[in-house]
Enzyme design. Structure first.
Site, PDB file in Angstrom:
ATOM      1  CE  LYS A   1      -5.708  -1.760  10.874  1.00 31.37           C
ATOM      2  NZ  LYS A   1      -4.716  -1.601   9.900  1.00 31.37           N
TER       3      LYS A   1
ATOM      4  CE1 TYR B   1     -10.280  -1.049   9.586  1.00 29.52           C
ATOM      5  CE2 TYR B   1     -10.928   0.073  11.879  1.00 29.52           C
ATOM      6  CZ  TYR B   1     -10.119   0.016  10.655  1.00 29.52           C
ATOM      7  OH  TYR B   1      -8.882   0.577  10.808  1.00 29.52           O
TER       8      TYR B   1
ATOM      9  CB  ILE C   1       0.321   5.812   6.667  1.00 22.83           C
ATOM     10  CG1 ILE C   1      -0.180   6.672   7.362  1.00 22.83           C
ATOM     11  CG2 ILE C   1       1.737   5.147   7.474  1.00 22.83           C
ATOM     12  CD1 ILE C   1      -1.211   6.187   8.341  1.00 22.83           C
ATOM     13  N   GLY C   2       1.840   4.709   3.849  1.00 24.96           N
ATOM     14  CA  GLY C   2       2.902   3.807   3.159  1.00 24.96           C
ATOM     15  C   GLY C   2       3.933   4.623   2.330  1.00 24.96           C
TER      16      GLY C   2
ATOM     17  N   GLY D   1       0.706  -1.236  -0.011  1.00 23.27           N
ATOM     18  CA  GLY D   1       0.072  -0.040   0.108  1.00 23.27           C
ATOM     19  C   GLY D   1       0.782   1.140   0.209  1.00 23.27           C
ATOM     20  CB  ALA D   2       4.333   1.748  -0.608  1.00 20.88           C
ATOM     21  CB  SER D   3       0.487   3.814  -4.591  1.00 21.22           C
ATOM     22  OG  SER D   3      -0.975   3.480  -4.132  1.00 21.22           O
TER      23      SER D   3
END
Length: 417
Positions: free
Chosen positions: A171, A167, A21-22, A16-18
């Site tokens: 998590k 959820y 936070i990532g 999820g680095a696009s």
């Protein structure tokens, strides 16, 4: 925080680095000269969310890092394995894994469809487990091996389950990976930790969830990036199996000025707390900074007494327009408890809108339950709906995103009420 160079030449595999936070964590490591594998789904521009794996790669390289963009859906075992193999082929190994990819739906049990349930569990829990599993053989070969999950401390307080059990389970699955893998991999000198924010963090996803004004009482993703950098720069044996909070990590590093991380510096003492903090909702106000929305709950809500709720709805009705209905597009049911108990509705989907006492004329998109002593404060701007929800003062069932649209409506009406 000043870069130390400790991540120079290290290879980070970040899901999820696009964006969000990532990406912030990726950029922070890249400033050391790290190699970053951008493992995310977005190869083509998203209609509502900015950034792709390729734009993120350019940003990483612009600040001194090396990037490998990989199209990865963490639900796909083959895609994850291929990305890991490509990372090792390009950079010679993997030193650090950041499990950041996550899906969210803040819905109660009856309003959570199984497709959404499966999505959260497959991305959050299963994806974290899968990515870690595939990277562990290479982490064993590193002399600086870390796994960092962006997940909360395990808190068994019922209120963290009751409003969005699906959820929370998803998590907490990420956090249980920390609990188990930290012990399992201790002898291999692989650190496994969790990092979670003290306050809401403003990202594109958060804006979609709570509205464009969410930045007013949020911190920037950079606070999580700086905290992650501090954790990942340490020797693996020195910190493992911990559930860490961003500002606590930074304070331990000697950084005491948290104002720099507030999206709106003048609101640095009025920030919205994030989920899963280790305090009861009713006790959150005791820790709220003076002047914050949470602190306002300490004050007597005298304005809600004496038939003010009925007068409030009459005033709202006089202010409705086709424009408000067009921008909102939802039907609400309000279950008011306490001294002025009753059921009210607001039809902001049809015609020029209508409000009144009793059940709505059409099926409600969202049902909001709240004590009358806080209800008036919420509609007059003294209490933000998102903050009321997170502190347990407001219960929401149905479509949470449509419920949060009320915040924008209230912002436009508060000066007239």
């Amino acid at each position: 925080m000043i870069n130390t160079g400790k991540l120079a030449g290290r290879t980070l595999f970040i899901t999820g680095a696009s964006r969000g936070i990532g990406k912030a964590i990726a950029l922070r490591a890249a400033q050391d000269g790290a190699n970053v594998v951008i493992a995310a789904k977005t190869a083509d521009p998203h209609p509502k969310l900015p950034g792709t794996i390729y734009t993120a790669a350019k940003e990483i390289e612009a600040v001194g890092g090396k990037a490998l963009p990989c199209v990865v859906d963490v639900r796909d075992e083959g895609a994850v394995r291929t990305a890991v193999q490509n990372a090792v082929a390009k950079f010679g190994g993997i030193d650090i894994v950041v499990n950041n990819a996550s899906a969210i739906s803040l819905t109660p049990t009856e309003q959570t469809d199984m497709k959404r349930y499966d999505l959260m569990h497959q991305i959050n829990t299963r994806g974290t487990f899968l990515v870690s599993k595939e990277c562990i053989p290479y982490l064993r070969k590193s002399n600086h091996a870390h796994i960092l999950n962006i997940s909360p401390p395990l808190n068994m307080a019922p209120h963290w389950f009751s409003n969005h059990v699906a959820y929370t389970m998803a998590k907490y699955g990420m956090s249980m990976c920390v609990l188990g893998m930290a012990k399992e991999l201790e002898s291999a000198n692989i650190a496994v930790n969790a990092l979670w924010p003290r306050t809401a963090i403003h990202t594109a996803a958060m804006e979609m969830l709570t509205g464009k004004e969410s930045d007013q009482f949020s911190r920037k993703p950079e606070i999580m990036a700086d905290a992650a950098y501090a954790i990942l720069s340490k020797e693996p044996r020195s910190v493992t199996g911990k559930f860490l909070i961003d500002d606590e990590v930074l304070k331990a590093e000697g950084i005491t000025d948290m104002k720099q991380y507030a999206c709106v510096p003048e609101n640095a003492d009025k920030l919205m707390p994030d989920f899963f903090l280790d305090v009861e909702p009713e006790k959150l106000v005791e820790f709220a900074a003076e002047g914050s929305h949470a602190a306002s709950l300490k004050k007597p809500a005298a304005a809600a007494a004496g038939g003010k709720i009925e007068g409030l709805f009459l005033k709202i009705e006089s202010l409705l327009s086709e424009e408000i209905v067009r921008k909102t597009g939802a039907v609400y049911e309000f279950k008011v408890k306490g001294e002025e108990a009753g059921t009210w509705f607001a039809d902001l989907k049809n015609g020029t809108g209508k409000v009144g006492k009793g059940n709505p004329p059409a099926t409600a998109d969202a049902v909001l339950t709240m004590d009358s002593k806080h209800f008036f404060d919420m509609f007059t701007g003294k209490l933000k709906p998102a903050n009321a929800f997170m502190t347990g003062k407001l219960k929401i069932s149905g479509d949470l995103q449509k419920a949060m649209k009320l915040e924008k409506l209230m912002g436009g009406l508060k000066s007239k009420l």
